[in-house]
Design a protein around this motif. Structure first.
Motif, PDB file in Angstrom:
ATOM      1  N   ARG A 166       5.501   8.598  -0.531  1.00 35.53           N
ATOM      2  CA  ARG A 166       5.678   7.898   0.739  1.00 35.53           C
ATOM      3  C   ARG A 166       4.705   6.725   0.905  1.00 35.53           C
ATOM      4  O   ARG A 166       4.878   5.895   1.798  1.00 35.53           O
ATOM      5  CB  ARG A 166       5.530   8.869   1.913  1.00 35.53           C
ATOM      6  N   HIS A 167       3.692   6.644   0.034  1.00 34.24           N
ATOM      7  CA  HIS A 167       2.701   5.562   0.130  1.00 34.24           C
ATOM      8  C   HIS A 167       2.791   4.570  -1.031  1.00 34.24           C
ATOM      9  O   HIS A 167       2.004   3.629  -1.091  1.00 34.24           O
ATOM     10  CB  HIS A 167       1.287   6.159   0.161  1.00 34.24           C
ATOM     11  N   GLU A 168       3.736   4.763  -1.947  1.00 39.00           N
ATOM     12  CA  GLU A 168       3.798   3.952  -3.161  1.00 39.00           C
ATOM     13  C   GLU A 168       3.973   2.458  -2.915  1.00 39.00           C
ATOM     14  O   GLU A 168       3.562   1.648  -3.736  1.00 39.00           O
ATOM     15  CB  GLU A 168       4.933   4.434  -4.070  1.00 39.00           C
ATOM     16  N   ASP A 169       4.575   2.075  -1.806  1.00 38.02           N
ATOM     17  CA  ASP A 169       4.848   0.656  -1.563  1.00 38.02           C
ATOM     18  C   ASP A 169       3.838  -0.020  -0.639  1.00 38.02           C
ATOM     19  O   ASP A 169       4.006  -1.183  -0.287  1.00 38.02           O
ATOM     20  CB  ASP A 169       6.259   0.491  -0.992  1.00 38.02           C
ATOM     21  N   MET A 170       2.799   0.702  -0.296  1.00 44.66           N
ATOM     22  CA  MET A 170       1.782   0.122   0.588  1.00 44.66           C
ATOM     23  C   MET A 170       0.834  -0.787  -0.208  1.00 44.66           C
ATOM     24  O   MET A 170       0.703  -0.662  -1.421  1.00 44.66           O
ATOM     25  CB  MET A 170       0.980   1.233   1.271  1.00 44.66           C
ATOM     26  N   PHE A 171       0.197  -1.688   0.488  1.00 41.28           N
ATOM     27  CA  PHE A 171      -0.866  -2.540  -0.061  1.00 41.28           C
ATOM     28  C   PHE A 171      -0.393  -3.387  -1.245  1.00 41.28           C
ATOM     29  O   PHE A 171      -1.134  -3.596  -2.212  1.00 41.28           O
ATOM     30  CB  PHE A 171      -2.087  -1.702  -0.469  1.00 41.28           C
TER      31      PHE A 171
END
Length: 170
Positions: A89-94
């Motif tokens: 769920r965080h792979e596309d952040m930053f």
């Protein structure tokens, strides 16, 4: 008082003095294995390590401890250490985050020649090395998001149980 441990490098037994022992045996971000009070527990490949640690800690606080006694709970997720695999769920952040470029980052030969002998002859970083550093930096930031969520959930649980004013967290 009640003792609980949740983290890596734990023995596959339940050490003396611990009422509940959940020690990580295989440091995998997805599908890790644990020693659950000395019993082998293998999680499936869809279970993210930090999320499991969070859920175990909340269960410890809400169901395993005796509310009339003090307790010790230690949580030690492996993130953000190498390979710093983030939760899906965080792979596309930053996407635009980059490793900090301080003045000392990849200096020119002229600047580098004023450095100590053990460092002045090091070559400039290649673009691939810099790209790898940026990617690792982004993944560390991403993997920290699940830790932030876990801490928030534990603090909320302590608050819901009305023991947050009588609990030390560090």
């Amino acid at each position: 008082y009640l003792n609980g441990y949740m983290g890596p490098k734990a023995a596959s037994h339940k050490p003396p003095g611990f009422d509940h022992w959940m020690g990580m045996l295989h440091l995998s971000f997805y599908g890790p294995s644990f020693s659950d009070n000395g019993e082998f527990l293998q999680l499936n490949e869809t279970v993210y390590q930090t999320d499991f640690i969070r859920d175990w800690a909340v269960d410890f606080l809400t169901h395993k401890r005796d509310p009339s006694k003090p307790f010790f709970l230690m949580m030690t997720p492996f993130a953000p250490h190498t390979p710093a695999t983030p939760a899906k769920r965080h792979e596309d952040m930053f996407q635009d985050a980059a490793f900090p470029r301080y003045d000392s980052f990849n200096p020119s030969d002229e600047v580098q020649q004023h450095r100590p002998a053990w460092i002045k002859d090091l070559p400039l970083l290649t673009q691939k090395q810099i790209d790898d550093m940026d990617n690792f930096y982004r993944n560390r930031l991403r993997s920290l998001q699940a830790i932030d969520e876990a801490l928030e959930k534990v603090v909320d649980t302590l608050h819901d149980l009305q023991i947050d004013d009588n609990t030390y967290m560090f």
